[in-house]
Design an enzyme around this catalytic site. Structure first.
Site, PDB file in Angstrom:
ATOM      1  N   THR A   1       0.855  -1.188   0.000  1.00 14.51           N
ATOM      2  CA  THR A   1       0.000   0.000   0.000  1.00 14.51           C
ATOM      3  C   THR A   1       0.890   1.236   0.000  1.00 14.51           C
ATOM      4  OG1 THR A   1      -0.115   0.350   2.403  1.00 14.51           O
ATOM      5  CG2 THR A   1      -1.573  -1.333   1.473  1.00 14.51           C
ATOM      6  N   CYS A   2       0.273   2.409   0.039  1.00 10.81           N
ATOM      7  CA  CYS A   2       1.073   3.628   0.047  1.00 10.81           C
ATOM      8  C   CYS A   2       1.848   3.789   1.352  1.00 10.81           C
ATOM      9  CB  CYS A   2       0.192   4.856  -0.192  1.00 10.81           C
ATOM     10  SG  CYS A   2      -1.133   5.043   1.024  1.00 10.81           S
ATOM     11  N   ASN A   3       1.376   3.145   2.415  1.00  7.39           N
ATOM     12  CA  ASN A   3       2.021   3.300   3.715  1.00  7.39           C
ATOM     13  C   ASN A   3       2.870   2.113   4.140  1.00  7.39           C
ATOM     14  OD1 ASN A   3       1.192   5.893   4.409  1.00  7.39           O
ATOM     15  ND2 ASN A   3      -0.775   5.172   5.154  1.00  7.39           N
TER      16      ASN A   3
ATOM     17  N   SER B   1      -1.597   1.393  11.958  1.00  4.06           N
ATOM     18  CA  SER B   1      -1.860   2.321  10.862  1.00  4.06           C
ATOM     19  C   SER B   1      -1.472   3.748  11.210  1.00  4.06           C
ATOM     20  CB  SER B   1      -3.352   2.282  10.492  1.00  4.06           C
ATOM     21  OG  SER B   1      -3.718   1.020  10.002  1.00  4.06           O
TER      22      SER B   1
ATOM     23  N   GLN C   1      -9.549   0.762   6.306  1.00  5.31           N
ATOM     24  CA  GLN C   1      -9.183   0.422   4.929  1.00  5.31           C
ATOM     25  C   GLN C   1      -8.140  -0.690   4.855  1.00  5.31           C
ATOM     26  OE1 GLN C   1      -9.392   3.555   6.038  1.00  5.31           O
ATOM     27  NE2 GLN C   1     -11.076   4.412   4.827  1.00  5.31           N
TER      28      GLN C   1
ATOM     29  N   GLY D   1     -15.091  23.476  -2.509  1.00  5.22           N
ATOM     30  CA  GLY D   1     -13.701  23.056  -2.664  1.00  5.22           C
ATOM     31  C   GLY D   1     -13.680  21.677  -3.290  1.00  5.22           C
TER      32      GLY D   1
ATOM     33  N   GLY E   1     -10.465  19.693  -2.938  1.00  6.18           N
ATOM     34  CA  GLY E   1      -9.183  19.141  -2.530  1.00  6.18           C
ATOM     35  C   GLY E   1      -9.326  17.823  -1.793  1.00  6.18           C
TER      36      GLY E   1
ATOM     37  N   ILE F   1     -11.991  17.715   1.161  1.00  2.00           N
ATOM     38  CA  ILE F   1     -13.370  17.656   0.663  1.00  2.00           C
ATOM     39  C   ILE F   1     -13.654  16.300   0.023  1.00  2.00           C
ATOM     40  CG2 ILE F   1     -14.920  18.560  -1.122  1.00  2.00           C
ATOM     41  CD1 ILE F   1     -14.887  20.247   1.375  1.00  2.00           C
TER      42      ILE F   1
END
Length: 422
Positions: A49-51, A107, A114, A187, A189, A192
């Site tokens: 994953t990204c982490n 996490s 997730q 917004g 970003g 949001i």
């Protein structure tokens, strides 16, 4: 077989390292096949994953260093480049680590859900690639059950710990059923986007996204079945919104008191929740003075977030207790596998004895012998055959003073011996 979990995550490695060791989805099956074909690796799964990037392996005789060497070679890295960031967890530590990861205890955001879905995807990919064997399969299934238990029995994921989550939690407190309400998000970003995702997952009826760049707003709104408007169209749509959440980079307020006052009149004074999570603020503070407007700022949300963190930390302590118990259960199952060969051999010999005695009894019956006598003799012979070898071994143990074997026999056969006979 040795279990091994190793890899890097957001705690041990910066993003520039995490990027270099990530496995892209297209190459994951190939990597799994290559890893499982490595000498001594009998089972393998990869979570990327990204982490975090983690490998879960079942090793026969292979030295863990050999698997680490494959990992470096696959990504074209030297030991000095990646080794300082790698953690390794063998056996019991590997089981505990997987349970903690799946439960959200390891996490970036404590208790986030997730990661469990990502771990299930990792299992599915490895299963499809044919690299999951009996032990990893059992470990993953156990992991999923424990993560579910942690979610059910603790409040690890119940409290808001992000601005987006807090804003939506506030909406749910004021409007118990979001399916009857419309949200205007100002917004487009990252914050949001998270708000939109949380609202959508909580069943919001309609999402309207307003942004300076309408194309970006449209891309976000379309993902959640909503529609987009430009910032200058807000006055025409503001009265539709029961919830307004704003997060832009504007240096000037986007919603003024006059605009909101007109919308309140058009709504016939039905209340509106407004959450301003922008810095500088998107909504003039004076808006909060209006009747039927409930205005919250990022500072108000921080109190909710701090309370949520405290609640999750308390829940995490409960989760750790659950995990320790479940680690012990899994390791007990692992140890029980060592007895399988012995049990199979013992049962096989016992069944052979049974068949021999039974065949003799059947011949006696066919020859016309008395049924009761045949059954009695069958029971005597079977008892003698089953107890002969254990009795010989126990006598020999007693003769040699191997009292620990006698203690084991009493435990194995659940024997209750009067103390005066010991």
């Amino acid at each position: 077989m040795t279990l091994l979990a190793f890899g890097i995550n957001h705690k041990t490695a910066p993003v520039k390292i995490r990027e270099r060791v990530a496995f892209c989805p297209e190459k994951l099956p190939e990597a799994l096949q290559e890893l499982s074909a490595h000498n001594g690796v009998s089972e393998a799964a990869i979570l990327s994953t990204c982490n975090r990037t983690e490998l879960y392996c079942g090793l026969d005789d292979s030295d863990p260093e050999a698997v680490l060497s494959w990992f470096r070679k696959f990504h074209g890295l030297d030991a000095k480049e990646v080794d300082p960031y790698i953690y390794t967890h063998p056996d019991r530590m590997a089981v505990r680590h997987m349970l903690r990861v799946a439960s959200g205890l390891d996490s970036l955001v404590l208790g986030e859900p997730q990661i469990l879905g990502q771990m299930k995807s990792a299992y599915s990919t490895a299963h499809d690639a044919g690299t999951i064997g009996r032990k990893l399969n059992r470990l993953f299934q156990h992991t999923f059950l424990v993560a579910k238990q942690v979610r059910t029995d603790t409040a690890i994921g119940a409290s808001p710990v992000s601005v987006a989550f807090a804003a939506v939690s506030l909406s749910r407190q004021i409007y118990s059923d979001l399916s009857e309400h419309t949200a205007l998000l100002i917004g487009a970003g990252e914050t949001i986007e998270l708000v939109a995702r949380h609202l959508y997952e909580n069943g919001i009826r309609q999402i309207v996204v307003a942004n300076r760049t309408v194309e970006k707003a449209h891309a976000l709104a379309a993902e959640f079945g909503g529609y987009a408007i430009a910032l200058n169209e807000i006055p025409a749509h503001l009265a539709e919104a029961d919830i307004v959440i704003s997060s832009t980079g504007s240096q000037l307020p986007i919603l003024g008191k006059g605009m909101v006052e007109s919308a309140v009149k058009a709504r016939k004074h039905r209340p509106v929740l407004m959450v301003d999570i922008a810095v500088p603020r998107d909504i003039e503070p004076e808006v909060g003075e209006l009747d039927d407007i409930y205005l919250y700022t990022v500072d108000d949300l921080q109190e909710i977030i701090d309370e949520g963190l405290r609640s999750r930390q308390e829940a995490a302590q409960q989760a750790e207790e659950i995990i320790e118990t479940q680690v012990a259960h899994f390791m007990g199952w692992m140890r029980s596998l060592q007895a399988v060969a012995t049990i199979r051999s013992y049962r096989g010999r016992s069944e052979a004895m049974r068949d021999e005695v039974l065949e003799h009894a059947m011949r006696q019956l066919r020859a016309g012998h008395d049924t009761e006598e045949v059954i009695t003799e069958l029971a005597r012979q079977l008892t003698n055959k089953l107890t002969h070898e254990p009795c010989v071994q126990m006598k020999q143990a007693g003769y040699e003073g191997r009292l620990e074997l006698l203690d084991t026999a009493r435990e194995l056969f659940n024997l209750k011996i009067p103390e005066d006979n010991l």
